[in-house]
Structures are given as C-alpha cells and as structure tokens.
Write a protein that holds these residues in place. Structure first.
Motif, PDB file in Angstrom:
ATOM      1  N   LEU A 148      25.028 -16.113  -8.572  1.00 38.21           N
ATOM      2  CA  LEU A 148      24.430 -15.120  -7.678  1.00 38.21           C
ATOM      3  C   LEU A 148      25.404 -13.994  -7.353  1.00 38.21           C
ATOM      4  O   LEU A 148      25.032 -12.823  -7.306  1.00 38.21           O
ATOM      5  CB  LEU A 148      23.968 -15.802  -6.382  1.00 38.21           C
ATOM      6  CG  LEU A 148      23.381 -14.900  -5.284  1.00 38.21           C
ATOM      7  CD1 LEU A 148      22.110 -14.211  -5.766  1.00 38.21           C
ATOM      8  CD2 LEU A 148      23.101 -15.699  -4.012  1.00 38.21           C
ATOM      9  N   TYR A 169      18.217  -4.704  -3.351  1.00 38.12           N
ATOM     10  CA  TYR A 169      19.405  -5.516  -3.601  1.00 38.12           C
ATOM     11  C   TYR A 169      20.630  -4.863  -2.970  1.00 38.12           C
ATOM     12  O   TYR A 169      20.640  -3.663  -2.653  1.00 38.12           O
ATOM     13  CB  TYR A 169      19.626  -5.689  -5.109  1.00 38.12           C
ATOM     14  CG  TYR A 169      19.651  -4.384  -5.863  1.00 38.12           C
ATOM     15  CD1 TYR A 169      20.848  -3.690  -6.102  1.00 38.12           C
ATOM     16  CD2 TYR A 169      18.467  -3.807  -6.327  1.00 38.12           C
ATOM     17  CE1 TYR A 169      20.857  -2.485  -6.771  1.00 38.12           C
ATOM     18  CE2 TYR A 169      18.473  -2.592  -7.000  1.00 38.12           C
ATOM     19  CZ  TYR A 169      19.671  -1.938  -7.222  1.00 38.12           C
ATOM     20  OH  TYR A 169      19.684  -0.728  -7.880  1.00 38.12           O
ATOM     21  N   PRO A 172      21.577  -9.653  -5.818  1.00 37.89           N
ATOM     22  CA  PRO A 172      20.120  -9.637  -5.612  1.00 37.89           C
ATOM     23  C   PRO A 172      19.703 -10.370  -4.341  1.00 37.89           C
ATOM     24  O   PRO A 172      20.448 -11.201  -3.811  1.00 37.89           O
ATOM     25  CB  PRO A 172      19.597 -10.369  -6.855  1.00 37.89           C
ATOM     26  CG  PRO A 172      20.728 -11.255  -7.282  1.00 37.89           C
ATOM     27  CD  PRO A 172      21.986 -10.521  -6.927  1.00 37.89           C
ATOM     28  N   TYR A 229      15.807 -13.642  -6.678  1.00 39.09           N
ATOM     29  CA  TYR A 229      16.662 -14.082  -7.788  1.00 39.09           C
ATOM     30  C   TYR A 229      16.324 -15.517  -8.189  1.00 39.09           C
ATOM     31  O   TYR A 229      16.270 -15.840  -9.382  1.00 39.09           O
ATOM     32  CB  TYR A 229      18.124 -13.973  -7.370  1.00 39.09           C
ATOM     33  CG  TYR A 229      19.112 -14.423  -8.438  1.00 39.09           C
ATOM     34  CD1 TYR A 229      19.268 -13.720  -9.626  1.00 39.09           C
ATOM     35  CD2 TYR A 229      19.898 -15.564  -8.236  1.00 39.09           C
ATOM     36  CE1 TYR A 229      20.177 -14.131 -10.592  1.00 39.09           C
ATOM     37  CE2 TYR A 229      20.814 -15.978  -9.195  1.00 39.09           C
ATOM     38  CZ  TYR A 229      20.949 -15.256 -10.373  1.00 39.09           C
ATOM     39  OH  TYR A 229      21.853 -15.681 -11.327  1.00 39.09           O
ATOM     40  N   SER A 230      16.064 -16.371  -7.203  1.00 35.28           N
ATOM     41  CA  SER A 230      15.698 -17.766  -7.506  1.00 35.28           C
ATOM     42  C   SER A 230      14.394 -17.840  -8.280  1.00 35.28           C
ATOM     43  O   SER A 230      14.234 -18.685  -9.168  1.00 35.28           O
ATOM     44  CB  SER A 230      15.590 -18.573  -6.213  1.00 35.28           C
ATOM     45  OG  SER A 230      16.831 -18.649  -5.560  1.00 35.28           O
ATOM     46  N   GLN A 250      13.353 -15.605 -10.408  1.00 35.45           N
ATOM     47  CA  GLN A 250      13.698 -15.240 -11.778  1.00 35.45           C
ATOM     48  C   GLN A 250      14.357 -16.421 -12.501  1.00 35.45           C
ATOM     49  O   GLN A 250      14.004 -16.738 -13.649  1.00 35.45           O
ATOM     50  CB  GLN A 250      14.630 -14.035 -11.781  1.00 35.45           C
ATOM     51  CG  GLN A 250      14.978 -13.549 -13.188  1.00 35.45           C
ATOM     52  CD  GLN A 250      16.156 -12.595 -13.198  1.00 35.45           C
ATOM     53  OE1 GLN A 250      17.114 -12.775 -12.451  1.00 35.45           O
ATOM     54  NE2 GLN A 250      16.112 -11.582 -14.059  1.00 35.45           N
ATOM     55  N   CYS A 251      15.313 -17.071 -11.830  1.00 28.04           N
ATOM     56  CA  CYS A 251      16.028 -18.196 -12.450  1.00 28.04           C
ATOM     57  C   CYS A 251      15.101 -19.374 -12.695  1.00 28.04           C
ATOM     58  O   CYS A 251      15.234 -20.077 -13.709  1.00 28.04           O
ATOM     59  CB  CYS A 251      17.203 -18.623 -11.556  1.00 28.04           C
ATOM     60  SG  CYS A 251      18.485 -17.361 -11.389  1.00 28.04           S
ATOM     61  N   THR A 288      11.850 -10.364 -13.182  1.00 25.46           N
ATOM     62  CA  THR A 288      13.001  -9.520 -13.465  1.00 25.46           C
ATOM     63  C   THR A 288      12.846  -8.165 -12.780  1.00 25.46           C
ATOM     64  O   THR A 288      13.813  -7.615 -12.233  1.00 25.46           O
ATOM     65  CB  THR A 288      13.186  -9.335 -14.981  1.00 25.46           C
ATOM     66  OG1 THR A 288      13.421 -10.618 -15.589  1.00 25.46           O
ATOM     67  CG2 THR A 288      14.367  -8.424 -15.293  1.00 25.46           C
ATOM     68  N   ILE A 296      13.505  -8.316  -8.697  1.00 20.26           N
ATOM     69  CA  ILE A 296      14.823  -8.305  -8.067  1.00 20.26           C
ATOM     70  C   ILE A 296      15.439  -6.907  -8.088  1.00 20.26           C
ATOM     71  O   ILE A 296      16.505  -6.699  -7.506  1.00 20.26           O
ATOM     72  CB  ILE A 296      15.799  -9.322  -8.713  1.00 20.26           C
ATOM     73  CG1 ILE A 296      16.182  -8.913 -10.133  1.00 20.26           C
ATOM     74  CG2 ILE A 296      15.235 -10.716  -8.679  1.00 20.26           C
ATOM     75  CD1 ILE A 296      17.310  -9.756 -10.700  1.00 20.26           C
ATOM     76  N   PRO A 321      24.739 -10.557 -11.338  1.00 23.47           N
ATOM     77  CA  PRO A 321      24.158 -11.900 -11.415  1.00 23.47           C
ATOM     78  C   PRO A 321      24.063 -12.389 -12.861  1.00 23.47           C
ATOM     79  O   PRO A 321      23.754 -11.615 -13.767  1.00 23.47           O
ATOM     80  CB  PRO A 321      22.774 -11.725 -10.778  1.00 23.47           C
ATOM     81  CG  PRO A 321      22.480 -10.268 -10.848  1.00 23.47           C
ATOM     82  CD  PRO A 321      23.806  -9.570 -10.765  1.00 23.47           C
ATOM     83  N   SER A 332      21.154 -11.908 -15.505  1.00 19.65           N
ATOM     84  CA  SER A 332      21.063 -10.654 -16.255  1.00 19.65           C
ATOM     85  C   SER A 332      21.708 -10.785 -17.631  1.00 19.65           C
ATOM     86  O   SER A 332      21.247 -10.184 -18.605  1.00 19.65           O
ATOM     87  CB  SER A 332      21.733  -9.521 -15.474  1.00 19.65           C
ATOM     88  OG  SER A 332      21.044  -9.246 -14.275  1.00 19.65           O
TER      89      SER A 332
END
Length: 503
Positions: free
Chosen positions: A25, A57, A75, A80-81, A83-84, A192, A195, A207, A210
C-alpha cells in the motif's frame, strides 16, 4: 532457471491479496513509519466489494537521482483493497495470461517481475537481481549482435489507459464487444479506475498493484515483439534490444512504437538510442568503484576497516567520477552503499559524516539512503543525526521539498531527539502535505501537551469535509473515532492504526 509462470505459481491467490495490501500500500520511498498489516487483518472481517465510489488519493513527492521530484501516491485503502481483491479472485486467469504470453520465450524478458521474496513480504522490488534464478540472457543474445537499441515508454504508469487492461487480457475486439460490468476483466478495469478518482488515464505510482497491472499490459506487448524475432530484455518500461544491424535497430523502434500505440502508450523518442557493440555490461564508474583499492586497511570483526587517508581518497575519487559523468548523483548513491559494509574508526567516521552532510544538501535524493546505509551500520550518534536533520529540514522549507522535512521529523522520532524547530506545526500545516503533517503531528503528540494538538485536529476536521480521500491517512490518525464514519469509525474504535509501533 525458473520461468515467468513458475514465479507466479509460487504465489497463491490469498498470498497475492495479503502481500499487495499488507506490504504494497505504501511506497518504499516514504519514511518507514507506516504499516498496513492491521488494516489487512481488518479487511478479512468484511464483505467485498467495499464502497464502490471513485476515490481520490494522497499525493507524495519523492526526489529522484536527477534532483527532479517524482510523484508518488497512496491510494484510499478500501478502494485499493477492492482492486487487490479483484486481482486475487482472478489470479488463475491472470496467470494463464502470463503463461500464454511468455511460454515460448527462450528467457525471461521481464527482469523486474512479480515474485515471492525470501524474508520479505513484498512482491516487487525495483532493484531486484538474482542471476542464479533468472540468468543473464544478455550474455547469449549479444553473441551475434553488433548493436544495442535502448528505448523506454514515455510516462509509462501515468499513461496506462485502464480500458487497455481488458484489451491485454482478452483481446481488444472481445473486450469492446463485451462491456458488461460483471465480467471479471471489466471489474479489474473498474476498480483500477476507482483508486484514481474514476479516471481512465494512468495508474498510481507507488502501490504494488500498479506494477502487476503494468505487467499485464507489457507482457502482451513483449509477446508481439518476440513473434517478430526481436531479442531483448525489459526492466519495467526500459528496453534493451540486441540486433545485428543499424536497420534492425530502427525496425525495433518502429515495431515497439506500433505495439505501444495499440494500448494508448508511446515511445520516449528522446531516450531512444542505438549503440555499437561491444558495451560494458555495467557502467564504467560501477566497475571503478567496485575495484577501488583501499590500501592499509585492517579488520574489525568480519568487516574491513578503512582509515581516514584511504577514505578521503575514495570520496575524492567518487567526486572526480561524478564530474566525468556530468555530475551523475548515482555515483554517490552507490559509494554510500559500498561504505555501509566497511568499519570506520572515530576519525574516519567523523570525516565521512561531514562529507555526507555536505553532499545530501547538494543531492537531496540521498536522504532515503542515510538510515539504512549510514546511521544504522555506522552507529552514528543521534546528536550528529540531529545536525543533519535540522539542515535537511531548512533545505526542505526553502525549496518546498516536503519529503526532506518529513525525513527530518522521522529521524527525530526514530533516533529519539528533539528537533527544536518552533515553527514545525505551522510549517507542516501550511505545506498541505499529508505525510509531513502526519509525521509532525506524531512528533508533537510525543513531545507536547495534548492541548497543543488541537490545531492539528481542527485541520483534520476541515479536511474531512473538503478533501477526505486526499488526506485520509492524516484524518484517520488524528481524529477520535466519534469524528469518523463507516469502516474508518469501526477501525478507530478498535484502535487499529497505520502507524508502526515506536512512532
């Protein structure tokens, strides 16, 4: 040698999520007082996806070795979580993409790729080198080559078009014909964008997700270049292609440019160059520094000890090399890392510290090296660190380079000394820099009465209304839980923090 897919297969989908969120992160260049491990644990208690509104962000500027700032980003953590989690849920499909695009390669074209680190939880490391596992393909492909064509992508991460992620994964025609939001590749596109405030242009620099997004696109380009017969290696967005004729070099540039355009990317023509072979495998100054002869040394434990006379010779040699190389600051960077493994006696240490004190004010990008390569290995007295910190702080204020100010305050917390800067609170608040404000708040939380912190809280309340996403970290850490909402409120009530123990 392990293949590209072998490295991917070592990572489970759960590990992918855990490491991207728990260790990816915060960018490595940010002062090392932040952690997302507690946040990672908290996300495991929630149902995905989280709130799916576009999020802004945090901005952070990091000085590069050419003394020009690089924009980094932190982010909003829940976006972000999302996206992950999308990357994790579709990891098998993404691995199949990597397999399809790399399985016919004779060697690993991408040299900085996703991998499980030993004794580290991150999945990417920009300076990672492991020749025993990745090999040195240059040694083979150079044999029948007469030229090397060097190229890179213009503003790679800021130029990545989010819709090009599905294009790379399933093909442009199929992606354009199948735009349903429930499809997995469109979900990845969506999260994507989210964020980065819903924007389609650019992925955040910093991050680690990316890096994975960029690899999804760049291995697709690699595949097409390989089919055309080009032999090259790629370090993220830097290409080195080995060819047998000048004309083939030009053809590589043209072909690369054509393939980049398919994904809305472009070649950086200013950095494209064709060089005749042979070329040194490493820069000449690297070889010279590695082979510098430290005469009259002695040993202290397992470390070679350097006397003042030899140390002066080495520093002078480095400065001469810098002049010869048009003041390339990377030379001092490399020299500091070499000396971090040496033992310095009292006089040598005193001389060295004064030289670095001088150089870091000329080349402020050296700041992030000092903790690991100078202060800790050489056990520098905290009063000496304080002298450097105060000058670095003053430099940062003069140049509006708030990374320098942040590091000065960080060192005061890390090494336990008073910075003695009466204007610190006002300076940090006036900067409007999230990291500088937060680290200054932590400094005053440690050294001042609670009443002194009220202005920090008042600023946090105002930012909560006007600009929450751009300052979420500062707002979260400064305000009490009743002032927060949603998952932030729950986390704060349960005393979860993004601040490492000791800060």
């Amino acid at each position: 040698m392990k293949t590209y897919l072998d490295y991917c297969n070592e990572i489970t989908s759960i590990e992918l999520y855990d490491r991207l969120v728990g260790c990816g992160l915060f960018a490595e260049k940010i002062p090392n007082f932040l952690t997302s491990q507690e946040f990672l644990d908290f996300t495991r208690t929630l149902t995905f996806p989280f709130e799916e509104k576009p999020k802004d962000y945090i901005r952070y500027s990091n000085m590069r070795n050419i003394n020009i700032p690089r924009p980094l980003s932190i982010p909003e953590p829940f976006a972000y979580s999302n996206q992950c989690k999308t990357l994790s849920d579709n990891w098998d499909k993404i691995k199949k993409h990597f397999e399809d695009k790399t399985q016919n390669d004779d060697f690993k074209i991408s040299r900085i790729h996703i991998r499980k680190m030993i004794d580290k939880c991150n999945l990417f490391e920009m300076n990672y080198k492991n020749f025993s596992k990745d090999g040195e393909p240059e040694q083979n492909i150079v044999i029948k080559s007469r030229y090397i064509a060097n190229a890179d992508i213009s503003n790679c991460f800021p130029s990545i078009y989010s819709h090009s992620i599905p294009w790379a994964l399933v093909g442009k025609s199929f992606a354009k014909s199948n735009r349903a939001s429930a499809l997995w590749f469109n979900k990845l596109d969506f999260h994507t964008r989210n964020i980065k405030h819903g924007e389609t242009n650019g992925v955040l620099i910093g991050p680690h997700a990316s890096n994975l997004i960029s690899e999804i696109i760049l291995v697709a380009i690699d595949h097409e270049l390989s089919l055309r017969g080009f032999k090259y290696i790629r370090n993220v967005d830097d290409y080195s292609c080995y060819v047998n004729s000048y004309e083939e070099s030009e053809r590589f540039f043209i072909t690369l440019s054509e393939e980049l355009k398919k994904y809305e990317l472009s070649l950086n023509t200013k950095k494209s160059q064709i060089l005749s072979l042979p070329q040194a495998t490493v820069k000449n100054w690297v070889t010279k520094l590695n082979h510098f002869n430290f005469n009259n040394t002695y040993r202290v434990g397992h470390r070679e000890a350097v006397r003042v006379k030899e140390l002066k010779g080495f520093i002078d040699f480095c400065i001469e090399l810098m002049i010869d190389e048009n003041f390339d600051g990377s030379i001092i960077n490399y020299a500091i890392k070499i000396l971090s493994n040496k033992h310095l006696g009292f006089n040598a240490k005193d001389y060295y510290l004064k030289q670095i004190h001088h150089l870091v004010l000329l080349y402020p990008y050296l700041i992030h090296l000092l903790e690991v390569n100078l202060f800790d290995p050489h056990k520098i007295d905290k009063n000496k660190i304080k002298e450097i910190a105060k000058d670095i702080y003053e430099y940062g204020q003069q140049k509006r380079f708030f990374e320098a100010c942040s590091y000065a305050v960080y060192w005061s917390l890390r090494y336990d000394f008073d910075l003695d800067i009466s204007s610190l609170k006002e300076d940090s608040i006036k900067s409007e820099d999230c990291i500088f404000m937060l680290i200054s708040y932590l400094y005053h939380k440690k050294t001042k009465a609670k009443s002194y912190l009220q202005e920090y809280k008042d600023i946090a309340k105002k930012l909560k209304i006007d600009d929450f996403d751009r300052y979420w970290l500062y707002i979260y850490e400064v305000l009490p839980w009743p002032e927060l909402a949603g998952n932030y409120r729950i986390m704060k009530k349960n005393k979860l923090t993004f601040i490492k123990s000791g800060f």
